[in-house]
Scaffold this motif. Structure first.
Motif, PDB file in Angstrom:
ATOM      1  N   GLU A 551      41.051   5.925  29.190  1.00  0.00           N
ATOM      2  CA  GLU A 551      42.379   6.242  29.246  1.00  0.00           C
ATOM      3  C   GLU A 551      43.048   5.155  27.826  1.00  0.00           C
ATOM      4  O   GLU A 551      43.750   4.614  27.109  1.00  0.00           O
ATOM      5  N   ASN A 552      42.264   3.818  27.519  1.00  0.00           N
ATOM      6  CA  ASN A 552      42.455   3.207  25.722  1.00  0.00           C
ATOM      7  C   ASN A 552      41.154   2.884  25.262  1.00  0.00           C
ATOM      8  O   ASN A 552      42.072   2.997  24.148  1.00  0.00           O
ATOM      9  N   LYS A 553      40.822   4.392  25.400  1.00  0.00           N
ATOM     10  CA  LYS A 553      40.007   5.463  24.007  1.00  0.00           C
ATOM     11  C   LYS A 553      40.229   6.297  23.999  1.00  0.00           C
ATOM     12  O   LYS A 553      39.942   7.396  24.568  1.00  0.00           O
ATOM     13  N   CYS A 554      41.413   7.378  23.697  1.00  0.00           N
ATOM     14  CA  CYS A 554      41.781   8.366  23.505  1.00  0.00           C
ATOM     15  C   CYS A 554      42.784   8.924  22.963  1.00  0.00           C
ATOM     16  O   CYS A 554      44.101   8.484  22.146  1.00  0.00           O
ATOM     17  N   GLN A 555      42.179   9.053  21.149  1.00  0.00           N
ATOM     18  CA  GLN A 555      43.089   9.790  20.306  1.00  0.00           C
ATOM     19  C   GLN A 555      43.036  11.021  19.835  1.00  0.00           C
ATOM     20  O   GLN A 555      41.993  11.829  20.202  1.00  0.00           O
ATOM     21  N   GLN A 556      43.784  11.532  20.116  1.00  0.00           N
ATOM     22  CA  GLN A 556      44.216  13.282  19.850  1.00  0.00           C
ATOM     23  C   GLN A 556      44.590  13.386  17.851  1.00  0.00           C
ATOM     24  O   GLN A 556      44.193  12.375  17.204  1.00  0.00           O
ATOM     25  N   GLU A 557      44.224  14.846  17.933  1.00  0.00           N
ATOM     26  CA  GLU A 557      44.177  15.107  16.684  1.00  0.00           C
ATOM     27  C   GLU A 557      45.565  15.851  16.150  1.00  0.00           C
ATOM     28  O   GLU A 557      45.727  15.800  14.966  1.00  0.00           O
ATOM     29  N   PRO A 596      44.388  12.783  27.959  1.00  0.00           N
ATOM     30  CA  PRO A 596      45.044  14.261  27.258  1.00  0.00           C
ATOM     31  C   PRO A 596      44.712  14.651  25.651  1.00  0.00           C
ATOM     32  O   PRO A 596      45.148  14.264  25.085  1.00  0.00           O
ATOM     33  N   ASN A 597      44.061  15.223  26.139  1.00  0.00           N
ATOM     34  CA  ASN A 597      42.858  15.491  24.740  1.00  0.00           C
ATOM     35  C   ASN A 597      43.576  16.687  23.960  1.00  0.00           C
ATOM     36  O   ASN A 597      44.159  17.717  24.657  1.00  0.00           O
TER      37      ASN A 597
END
Length: 646
Positions: A551-557, A596-597
């Motif tokens: 949850e703390n390391k979740c980056q989308q494009e 949430p990828n």
């Protein structure tokens, strides 16, 4: 909307006036010995239950017997929320979008003299309509059982609207990138995308999307008749759906490029229909250059597509009139990492700046190379990686920002690495003879020796600064392209350059792996009203892999900085989405997770009042894991907003 929301209550009242009773009676008085009959109780006539599909509307007529003056109260205490509209005695029920088949109910009360004299509860069965999960004719990959295809806010549609399969055959190739010392043997060869633009390219009244397709590794030679870089068109059908329609580009199958890259849109030929220009990085050949540890390469003509008045775009690249000789000076076209469009000479026609060439438009889509008027070859010019055109000092004349110079000529030149050229006169105000004001930019975020400025864009984003603001995206060289930070600049009333980056809230979430998760430094910036609140937002679309480790390391494009209306912009990852990754397909060891990828996603306007939907893509295999014989498919799909319609 949520299926677990708390009590919802509506009261809709109607005064019907005096209604004529059905039937009649004698006007004579009764015999004195006969008791008058009790009046009939007023009661609602039986109402039907409702069964329909989400977003449908149903109408029922409410009546009661006997006809007397009365009022109607309509209430709903269960969810999901219904749209209830009463006109006279006609009630229209609008069904919301739902995630699964669901039932709810509402109550109709008949009121006389302030008291309820009858009521009925009406059941409503709402059928979920998943629309078209897989695109027509797409029969390759299927999502594994248990993969969510919709949420309360978003829905997957048209999976396979476009798909490209590549099988890794033959021997691995040597790839030396980003430096000649970074060499490795790789089977990886895959299709990607670099940029996109929106416009009504077939002139049917709906906004379409054009995407530039590229192949990686971009430093390796390939057969461009089999794997051409190109521009693809996704047509807006006008009904909330899209389809791939490359026939909008005339003779599409015969338009080949090695590396279509940055893409821009403007009405170059003045016919009222948007046209397209796509830059090209370069073309790569089989011959190997030992000194540079790379394949030989040469410039490649950009792709110019002009509207023909018949709903198509035609290849008019020869009208760019570029010198493609490869001469080692500013007279010839060079690498096309950069592309900007704007009225460079202030004559009312959109021109093109390629990062090394200034192409002036005659208004009909015919261009003249005037680079030497603006920059004196080796003495003044080099190769910037990013640029933007706009009016930063609000004087009605075009200004030019240029970033991240790469020396392409034999002798070094004394120039600023990043600089802003401000018009100081009318007409061709950016030419050297008119001596535009040159303002250097501050040092890059990670320092001059460890930064790239990958993209730049101008637009009117705030009210407290004159003219356009400038937004740039910077990434780092070590670790290579790991992290991406946005910076914003403006000019004050005295034409001093000021930095407004502190107005980009949560910008630090995208600093890279060592902070809040990997973010690719490669991407493109766009300005649009993403949430349709009447203000321009900043949209950053990246390519390089979505990473959601926790949850703390979740980056989308996709990063959307929403305009708060006070000069600030806030970024938060998009939540409540149906997430799919390479592991979401049958046979790929699917494990359910709610992170949430979101891979590379381009905003598209499909008519929803809440904002833009997304044209997204996902690959079936991580390119870093490819080996001989592996098959990889790049699959495009629509992430459509769900429209309540209430």
């Amino acid at each position: 909307m949520s299926l677990s929301k708390s009590k919802v209550y509506y009261v809709i009242a109607i005064s019907l006036g005096t209604l004529t009773a059905c039937g009649g009676g004698s006007s004579e008085s009764n015999d004195s010995g006969t008791q008058a009959p009790e009046p009939d109780l007023v009661a609602l006539d039986t109402l039907p239950s409702i069964s329909a599909t989400e977003n449908d509307s149903e109408t029922i007529d409410i009546s009661w017997t006997p006809d007397e003056e009365a009022e109607l109260n309509i209430s709903q205490e269960s969810s999901p929320e219904l749209g209830l509209t009463l006109e006279g005695t006609s009630l229209t029920i609008t069904l919301p979008e739902v995630t699964n088949d669901v039932s709810t109910e509402f109550t109709i009360e008949l009121i006389q003299d302030g008291e309820t004299i009858d009521s009925q509860t009406v059941s409503v069965n709402i059928d979920n309509n998943p629309r078209q999960l897989y695109a027509q004719g797409y029969n390759d990959y299927r999502l594994a059982e248990g993969v969510a295809t919709e949420t309360d806010s978003w829905r997957l549609e048209n999976i396979g609207i476009y798909a490209e399969t590549i099988t890794q055959d033959g021997e691995p190739q040597t790839v030396c990138y980003p430096t000649p010392e970074d060499c490795r043997e790789s089977y990886a060869f895959y299709e990607g995308n670099a940029d996109y633009v929106r416009g009504d390219f077939n002139d049917d009244g709906h906004t379409d999307v054009a995407v530039s397709i590229v192949y990686f590794p971009h430093t390796l030679p390939r057969d461009i008749t089999e794997h051409p870089a190109r521009v693809m068109i996704f047509e807006n059908n006008g009904d909330g759906t899209m389809k791939l329609n490359n026939s909008i580009i005339a003779d599409y199958e015969n338009i080949h490029r090695f590396s279509a890259y940055r893409v821009k849109s403007a009405d170059f030929n003045g016919d009222g229909v948007p046209d397209i220009i796509a830059s090209s990085l370069y073309q790569v050949f089989d011959e190997w250059n030992e000194e540079r540890a790379e394949h030989e390469r040469a410039p490649e003509l950009p792709l110019l597509l002009l509207s023909n008045g018949e709903g198509q775009l035609v290849d008019a690249s020869n009208q760019l009139n570029l010198d493609m000789s490869g001469a080692d000076d500013a007279s010839a076209y060079s690498i096309g990492h950069n592309m900007s469009v704007g009225d460079i000479n202030n004559d009312g026609h959109p021109d093109i700046y390629t990062g090394l060439s200034v192409l002036l438009n005659d208004g009909n889509g015919v261009f003249t190379d005037k680079t030497d008027d603006y920059f004196t070859a080796n003495e003044q010019w080099s190769q910037p990686f990013a640029s933007a055109l706009g009016d930063m000092n609000d004087d009605g004349r075009t200004d030019l920002a240029m970033f991240d110079y790469r020396q392409v000529f034999p002798d070094p030149v004394d120039i600023h690495r990043n600089q802003l050229l401000i018009s100081t006169s009318g007409g061709a105000s950016l030419t050297m003879v008119n001596q535009p004001t040159i303002i250097p930019f501050p040092e890059e975020y990670w320092g001059a020796d460890n930064s790239h400025t990958n993209y730049a864009i101008m637009g009117d984003l705030t009210e407290d600064c004159p003219g356009d603001e400038l937004v740039i995206a910077q990434t780092r060289l070590d670790p290579y392209y790991d992290g991406r930070v946005l910076r914003m600049f403006a000019l004050d009333e005295q034409e001093n350059l000021i930095e407004l980056t502190d107005r980009l809230e949560n910008n630090d979430l995208r600093l890279g792996s060592e902070h809040y998760g990997y973010v690719s430094g490669e991407g493109s910036l766009h300005l649009m009203d993403f949430d349709k609140d009447g203000t321009l937002d900043i949209v950053d679309v990246t390519q390089g892999g979505s990473r959601c480790e926790s949850e703390n390391k979740c980056q989308q494009e996709l990063a959307v900085f929403l305009n708060q209306g006070d000069g600030t912009f806030v970024y938060n990852p998009i939540t409540n989405i149906p997430s799919i990754t390479e592991y979401s397909f049958e046979g790929y060891n699917f494990e359910d997770n709610d992170l949430p990828n979101l891979g590379t996603s381009y905003p598209v306007d499909l008519g929803h009042s809440d904002g833009f939907s997304l044209l997204s893509r996902v690959g079936t295999v991580n390119p870093d894991l490819l080996k001989e014989g592996d098959e990889e498919q790049m699959i495009w799909y629509i992430m459509n907003r769900k429209q309540n319609g209430l």
